[in-house]
Design an enzyme around this catalytic site. Structure first.
Site, mmCIF file in Angstrom:
data_model
loop_
_atom_site.group_PDB
_atom_site.id
_atom_site.type_symbol
_atom_site.label_atom_id
_atom_site.label_comp_id
_atom_site.label_asym_id
_atom_site.label_seq_id
_atom_site.Cartn_x
_atom_site.Cartn_y
_atom_site.Cartn_z
ATOM 1 N N ASP A 1 0.831 -1.218 0.000
ATOM 2 C CA ASP A 1 0.000 0.000 0.000
ATOM 3 C C ASP A 1 0.861 1.262 0.000
ATOM 4 O O ASP A 1 0.369 2.360 -0.263
ATOM 5 C CB ASP A 1 -0.959 0.014 1.201
ATOM 6 N N GLU A 2 2.172 1.114 0.293
ATOM 7 C CA GLU A 2 3.028 2.305 0.393
ATOM 8 C C GLU A 2 3.191 3.021 -0.942
ATOM 9 O O GLU A 2 3.600 4.179 -0.975
ATOM 10 C CB GLU A 2 4.400 1.936 0.970
ATOM 11 N N TYR B 1 12.158 2.649 -0.893
ATOM 12 C CA TYR B 1 11.489 1.346 -0.941
ATOM 13 C C TYR B 1 10.188 1.430 -1.743
ATOM 14 O O TYR B 1 9.965 0.670 -2.690
ATOM 15 C CB TYR B 1 11.190 0.843 0.486
ATOM 16 N N LYS C 1 9.051 -0.256 -5.361
ATOM 17 C CA LYS C 1 7.883 -1.145 -5.520
ATOM 18 C C LYS C 1 6.917 -0.550 -6.553
ATOM 19 O O LYS C 1 6.306 -1.274 -7.341
ATOM 20 C CB LYS C 1 7.171 -1.362 -4.180
HETATM 21 P P1 NAD Z 1 11.239 -10.159 3.684
HETATM 22 O O1 NAD Z 1 12.275 -9.095 3.655
HETATM 23 O O2 NAD Z 1 10.943 -10.837 4.967
HETATM 24 O O3 NAD Z 1 11.646 -11.324 2.648
HETATM 25 C C1 NAD Z 1 12.156 -11.041 1.385
HETATM 26 C C2 NAD Z 1 12.744 -12.328 0.827
HETATM 27 O O4 NAD Z 1 13.221 -12.061 -0.494
HETATM 28 C C3 NAD Z 1 13.944 -12.862 1.626
HETATM 29 O O5 NAD Z 1 13.818 -14.252 1.809
HETATM 30 C C4 NAD Z 1 15.144 -12.530 0.748
HETATM 31 O O6 NAD Z 1 16.210 -13.453 0.910
HETATM 32 C C5 NAD Z 1 14.516 -12.612 -0.636
HETATM 33 N N1 NAD Z 1 15.263 -11.807 -1.616
HETATM 34 C C6 NAD Z 1 15.669 -10.519 -1.495
HETATM 35 N N2 NAD Z 1 16.326 -10.128 -2.607
HETATM 36 C C7 NAD Z 1 16.308 -11.181 -3.462
HETATM 37 C C8 NAD Z 1 16.794 -11.397 -4.771
HETATM 38 N N3 NAD Z 1 17.450 -10.431 -5.438
HETATM 39 N N4 NAD Z 1 16.591 -12.585 -5.358
HETATM 40 C C9 NAD Z 1 15.936 -13.574 -4.698
HETATM 41 N N5 NAD Z 1 15.459 -13.436 -3.443
HETATM 42 C C10 NAD Z 1 15.641 -12.252 -2.829
HETATM 43 O O7 NAD Z 1 9.960 -9.510 3.037
HETATM 44 P P2 NAD Z 1 8.407 -9.720 3.397
HETATM 45 O O8 NAD Z 1 8.044 -8.815 4.479
HETATM 46 O O9 NAD Z 1 8.133 -11.166 3.498
HETATM 47 O O10 NAD Z 1 7.745 -9.142 2.050
HETATM 48 C C11 NAD Z 1 7.527 -9.992 0.935
HETATM 49 C C12 NAD Z 1 6.904 -9.181 -0.187
HETATM 50 O O11 NAD Z 1 5.678 -8.623 0.263
HETATM 51 C C13 NAD Z 1 7.758 -7.984 -0.632
HETATM 52 O O12 NAD Z 1 7.662 -7.875 -2.015
HETATM 53 C C14 NAD Z 1 7.116 -6.790 0.050
HETATM 54 O O13 NAD Z 1 7.299 -5.618 -0.718
HETATM 55 C C15 NAD Z 1 5.668 -7.228 0.068
HETATM 56 N N6 NAD Z 1 4.856 -6.674 1.164
HETATM 57 C C16 NAD Z 1 5.285 -6.783 2.469
HETATM 58 C C17 NAD Z 1 4.455 -6.318 3.482
HETATM 59 C C18 NAD Z 1 4.868 -6.440 4.944
HETATM 60 O O14 NAD Z 1 4.194 -5.895 5.806
HETATM 61 N N7 NAD Z 1 5.932 -7.144 5.276
HETATM 62 C C19 NAD Z 1 3.235 -5.722 3.182
HETATM 63 C C20 NAD Z 1 2.842 -5.605 1.839
HETATM 64 C C21 NAD Z 1 3.660 -6.106 0.830
HETATM 65 O O1 DAU Z 2 2.508 -0.951 4.481
HETATM 66 C C1 DAU Z 2 3.127 -2.110 4.028
HETATM 67 C C2 DAU Z 2 4.593 -2.068 4.380
HETATM 68 O O2 DAU Z 2 4.684 -2.331 5.781
HETATM 69 C C3 DAU Z 2 5.442 -3.066 3.602
HETATM 70 O O3 DAU Z 2 5.395 -2.749 2.246
HETATM 71 C C4 DAU Z 2 6.890 -3.060 4.107
HETATM 72 O O4 DAU Z 2 7.622 -4.078 3.441
HETATM 73 C C5 DAU Z 2 6.884 -3.335 5.587
HETATM 74 O O5 DAU Z 2 8.209 -3.230 6.094
HETATM 75 C C6 DAU Z 2 5.982 -2.336 6.319
HETATM 76 O O6 DAU Z 2 6.550 -0.999 6.261
HETATM 77 P P1 DAU Z 2 6.510 -0.019 7.527
HETATM 78 O O7 DAU Z 2 7.579 0.971 7.378
HETATM 79 O O8 DAU Z 2 5.130 0.475 7.763
HETATM 80 O O9 DAU Z 2 6.836 -1.108 8.697
HETATM 81 P P2 DAU Z 2 7.786 -1.021 9.983
HETATM 82 O O10 DAU Z 2 7.533 -2.257 10.776
HETATM 83 O O11 DAU Z 2 9.189 -0.692 9.643
HETATM 84 O O12 DAU Z 2 7.190 0.220 10.776
HETATM 85 C C7 DAU Z 2 5.824 0.281 11.150
HETATM 86 C C8 DAU Z 2 5.576 1.652 11.773
HETATM 87 O O13 DAU Z 2 6.285 1.725 13.021
HETATM 88 C C9 DAU Z 2 6.084 2.805 10.951
HETATM 89 O O14 DAU Z 2 5.206 3.919 11.098
HETATM 90 C C10 DAU Z 2 7.440 3.143 11.564
HETATM 91 C C11 DAU Z 2 7.236 2.789 13.020
HETATM 92 N N1 DAU Z 2 8.434 2.284 13.741
HETATM 93 C C12 DAU Z 2 9.142 1.271 13.171
HETATM 94 C C13 DAU Z 2 10.260 0.769 13.804
HETATM 95 C C14 DAU Z 2 11.062 -0.347 13.173
HETATM 96 C C15 DAU Z 2 8.776 2.819 14.975
HETATM 97 O O15 DAU Z 2 8.101 3.718 15.500
HETATM 98 N N2 DAU Z 2 9.867 2.306 15.602
HETATM 99 C C16 DAU Z 2 10.646 1.328 15.058
HETATM 100 O O16 DAU Z 2 11.656 0.936 15.695
#
Ligand code: NAD
Ligand code: DAU
Length: 353
Positions: A135-136, A160, A164
């Site tokens: 959603d970012e 980031y 995306k």
């Molecule tokens: P993550 O960082 O936990 O995992 C990413 C994985 O991708 C890792 O296993 C890493 O080794 C692999 N990777 C990184 N670069 C690579 C490359 N060049 N080739 C092959 N593998 C590679 O990420 P996540 O939180 O599981 O997110 C997964 C997907 O979902 C991402 O595309 C992210 O943008 C999307 N997403 C995440 C969230 C969230 O809240 N975490 C929310 C919405 C969308």
């Molecule tokens: O919205 C979806 C996204 O959510 C994904 O696309 C990203 O991959 C995922 O990392 C996540 O991004 P955020 O930046 O929102 O997540 P994060 O856990 O880093 O932070 C959540 C919120 O908390 C954000 O407003 C920043 C704040 N934060 C984060 C950290 C790590 C703090 O206040 N303190 C912290 O130490």
């Protein structure tokens, strides 16, 4: 149709949860994981499925065109679930280059290899390229603005989210230009098991267990929408089976929470479930620290399209999901302790200096 999946990034947080979900629901389908095992990838996340005959792990990079082409052909892949990415906003501020390389160039490499594979097979209509996005890409909302819909204009603010957004545009263009059956999902913040310690929820759990400060950025009033990872995986399953090629689906938990309130909820679960905390109650550890540069104020998802068109809604409440997650980190110290490596400590010092 029995699908043959390539799951990129399947050793990461959401990817590994997705692999577990898929093999539970479709125990006979082929699943190949391609993962470069960056700092965020962990083979242990897949331990319980490693021995299955219909599962295979390949260590490799999504920028490696030759490897991808070989894999698609050798494994007769018809469906790609593309999770691989650099995923952490704070790391993208410290070093954006890797984000452009993996998220933009890597997604392009995968897309183009899949296009040629799909064309060589005669353009089957049931092939799928699912791009798991965020959603970012829509940018930041004011407190009263309506939630993001699929037609909200893109306005990414961090390296980031910009990377995306770039990958989303490529995926969209490959459908528009070549007819490739792609689908994009834009999801809100996930939480649950196997999430790397750098992200807000695991970081707070782990720091509380170690009696370390709980760093809240800025005034703590930034808002995120939280979705339990199991619900996200279920949504992706529905999208692969019933989503329309060329479409985008927003996925969210309908759980908008200010960061400070979320951290306080986590502290309450920690106090209840871990009575031997070094500092009890954990709220005493909450520390406001300098804000993240360019910190988006609020995200909110309007998930009515996936609800009305595909019948998906989340099933886990935030209270249930946070409890499950806190319990998981409490009982999986052996999983997260080795991740607090020297590299991680160096990263931590830079962000929280
Ligand atoms: P993550 O960082 O936990 O995992 C990413 C994985 O991708 C890792 O296993 C890493 O080794 C692999 N990777 C990184 N670069 C690579 C490359 N060049 N080739 C092959 N593998 C590679 O990420 P996540 O939180 O599981 O997110 C997964 C997907 O979902 C991402 O595309 C992210 O943008 C999307 N997403 C995440 C969230 C969230 O809240 N975490 C929310 C919405 C969308
Ligand atoms: O919205 C979806 C996204 O959510 C994904 O696309 C990203 O991959 C995922 O990392 C996540 O991004 P955020 O930046 O929102 O997540 P994060 O856990 O880093 O932070 C959540 C919120 O908390 C954000 O407003 C920043 C704040 N934060 C984060 C950290 C790590 C703090 O206040 N303190 C912290 O130490």
């Amino acid at each position: 149709m029995s699908r043959r999946l390539l799951v990129t990034g399947g050793a990461g947080f959401i990817g590994s949860n997705f692999v577990h979900h898929w093999l539970k629901v479709y125990p006979n389908e082929r699943v190949v994981v391609l993962d470069a095992l960056t700092y965020a990838g962990n083979r242990r996340n897949l331990e319980s499925v490693e021995e299955r005959e219909n599962f295979c792990f390949v260590e490799g990079n999504i920028c490696d065109r030759t490897l991808i082409t070989e894999l698609l052909q050798a494994e007769h892949i018809d469906t790609i679930a593309h999770f691989a990415a650099e995923s952490h906003v704070d790391r993208s501020i410290l070093g954006p280059g890797a984000f452009v390389q993996t998220n933009v160039v890597g997604t392009f490499t995968l897309l183009d290899a899949f296009r040629l594979h799909w064309e060589a097979k005669g353009q089957p209509r049931d092939y799928r390229f699912l791009h798991v996005s965020t959603d970012e890409v829509y940018g930041s909302l004011s407190p009263t603005a309506p939630a993001f819909t699929e037609s909200t204009p893109y306005a990414p603010n961090s390296p980031y989210s910009a990377s995306k957004a770039g990958s989303d545009h490529l995926v969209r263009a490959y459908h528009h230009t070549y007819g490739l059956p792609t689908i994009i999902t834009n999801c809100s913040n996930n939480y649950g098991s196997y999430q790397f310690p750098e992200k807000l929820i695991p970081l707070m759990c782990i720091n509380a267990l170690m009696g370390k400060p709980l760093p809240v950025y800025g005034d703590g009033k930034n808002v995120r929408d939280w979705l339990y990872v199991g619900d996200h995986c279920q949504a992706l399953d529905v999208v692969i089976h019933s989503g329309q090629p060329g479409e985008t689906y927003n996925i969210g938990g309908n759980n908008e929470v200010e960061n400070i309130n979320l951290v306080q909820m986590l502290c309450q679960f920690m106090n209840e479930l871990a009575p031997n905390l070094p500092v009890h109650p954990a709220e005493q550890l909450i520390t406001f620290v300098k804000d993240r540069p360019g910190h988006d104020r609020r995200y909110a998802i309007d998930a009515s399209k996936i609800k009305t068109q595909l019948g998906w809604t989340p099933s886990v409440t935030i209270a249930e999901g946070l409890r499950l997650t806190v319990e998981w980190y409490l009982t999986h110290r052996d999983w997260w302790e080795p991740l607090l490596s020297e590299e991680y400590q160096a990263y931590y010092r830079k962000v929280y200096a």
